[in-house]
Design a protein around this motif. Structure first.
Motif, short mmCIF file in Angstrom:
data_model
loop_
_atom_site.label_atom_id
_atom_site.label_comp_id
_atom_site.label_asym_id
_atom_site.label_seq_id
_atom_site.Cartn_x
_atom_site.Cartn_y
_atom_site.Cartn_z
N HIS A 166 14.70 -22.99 60.98
CA HIS A 166 15.72 -23.07 62.04
C HIS A 166 16.62 -21.83 61.99
CE1 HIS A 166 18.82 -25.41 64.44
NE2 HIS A 166 19.63 -24.57 63.82
N GLU A 167 17.10 -21.48 60.81
CA GLU A 167 18.02 -20.33 60.72
C GLU A 167 17.31 -19.02 61.04
OE1 GLU A 167 20.90 -21.20 60.80
OE2 GLU A 167 20.87 -23.19 59.88
N HIS A 170 17.20 -18.69 64.71
CA HIS A 170 18.43 -18.07 65.21
C HIS A 170 18.38 -16.55 64.99
CE1 HIS A 170 20.65 -21.58 66.31
NE2 HIS A 170 20.86 -22.04 65.08
N HIS A 176 20.44 -22.82 70.07
CA HIS A 176 20.16 -24.25 70.04
C HIS A 176 19.58 -24.71 71.37
CE1 HIS A 176 23.20 -24.84 66.58
NE2 HIS A 176 21.98 -24.70 66.12
ZN ZN Z 1 21.49 -23.90 64.34
#
Ligand code: ZN
Length: 212
Positions: A166-167, A170, A176
């Motif tokens: 997830h990071e 980003h 998101h």
């Molecule tokens: Zn996030």
């Protein structure tokens, strides 16, 4: 510059991890980009897909498996986006002065980082960017993946891999997204095992930026 427009897929094209074997666009799923091109808001800002994205790790407070886990994310990222993260070594740094051209992975604690609390396992992003001459396309040239040692390090290894993915999502340009995506801010409620269709489409598109 090899735009990938493949949109069909079948079970043969999936790896053991459940990921497509190459960048793939799906009709379903949702994704959002952190930033879009000022001159073409349909296109994301991302890294130059034709250069290595160097990754350094600050091992202070790190989990013992972080290097192997970053390698695994890098392998998956290459497969699903064509973006080539490459580990280049240990770092003493906690910040990167832009434009570093690198993504710094580091660990922090809520006790010495007021922006972290128990509800946050990590954060990631890339904010510095430069424009490519002559078409004015913007590219990221540095970012961070910062993990909350108080939370991340106590998670199961499977959870750590999801948080790390997830990071890194980003860090390479995904924001998101709503729905059952790993880039959902509350992805953990969806019991996902990896990036989902919207995530994968967004990552594939980030890998399709023109080379510079
Ligand atoms: Zn996030």
């Amino acid at each position: 510059m090899g735009y990938l427009t493949d949109s069909h897929h079948d079970s043969d094209s999936y790896s053991e991890a459940g990921l497509p074997s190459h960048p793939t666009h799906y009709a379903d799923g949702t994704y959002r980009f952190m930033r879009t091109q000022p001159l073409d808001p349909t296109q994301p800002v991302g890294y130059n897909p034709c250069r290595f994205i160097e990754v350094e790790i600050n091992y202070a407070d790190a989990t013992p498996t972080i290097a192997a886990d970053v390698e695994r994310i890098a392998r998956d990222m290459l497969q699903v986006s064509g973006l080539h993260l490459r580990y280049v070594g240990a770092s003493q740094r906690t910040h990167l002065a832009p434009p570093s051209g690198r993504i710094l992975v580091s660990f922090t604690r809520a006790s010495n980082d007021t922006s972290m609390n128990d509800a946050i396992a990590g954060r990631g992003g890339s904010s510095s960017y430069t424009s490519g001459y002559p078409d004015q396309t913007l590219y990221y040239v540095g970012g961070t993946v910062t993990l909350n040692a108080d939370t991340y390090n106590r998670s199961t290894h499977d959870q750590q891999l999801l948080i790390l993915a997830h990071e890194f999502g980003h860090a390479v340009g995904l924001a998101h997204a709503p729905g059952a995506e790993l880039m959902n801010a509350d992805a953990w409620g969806y019991r996902l095992h990896h990036w989902a269709h919207g995530d994968l489409t967004g990552l594939a598109r980030l890998g399709e930026l023109p080379c510079r």
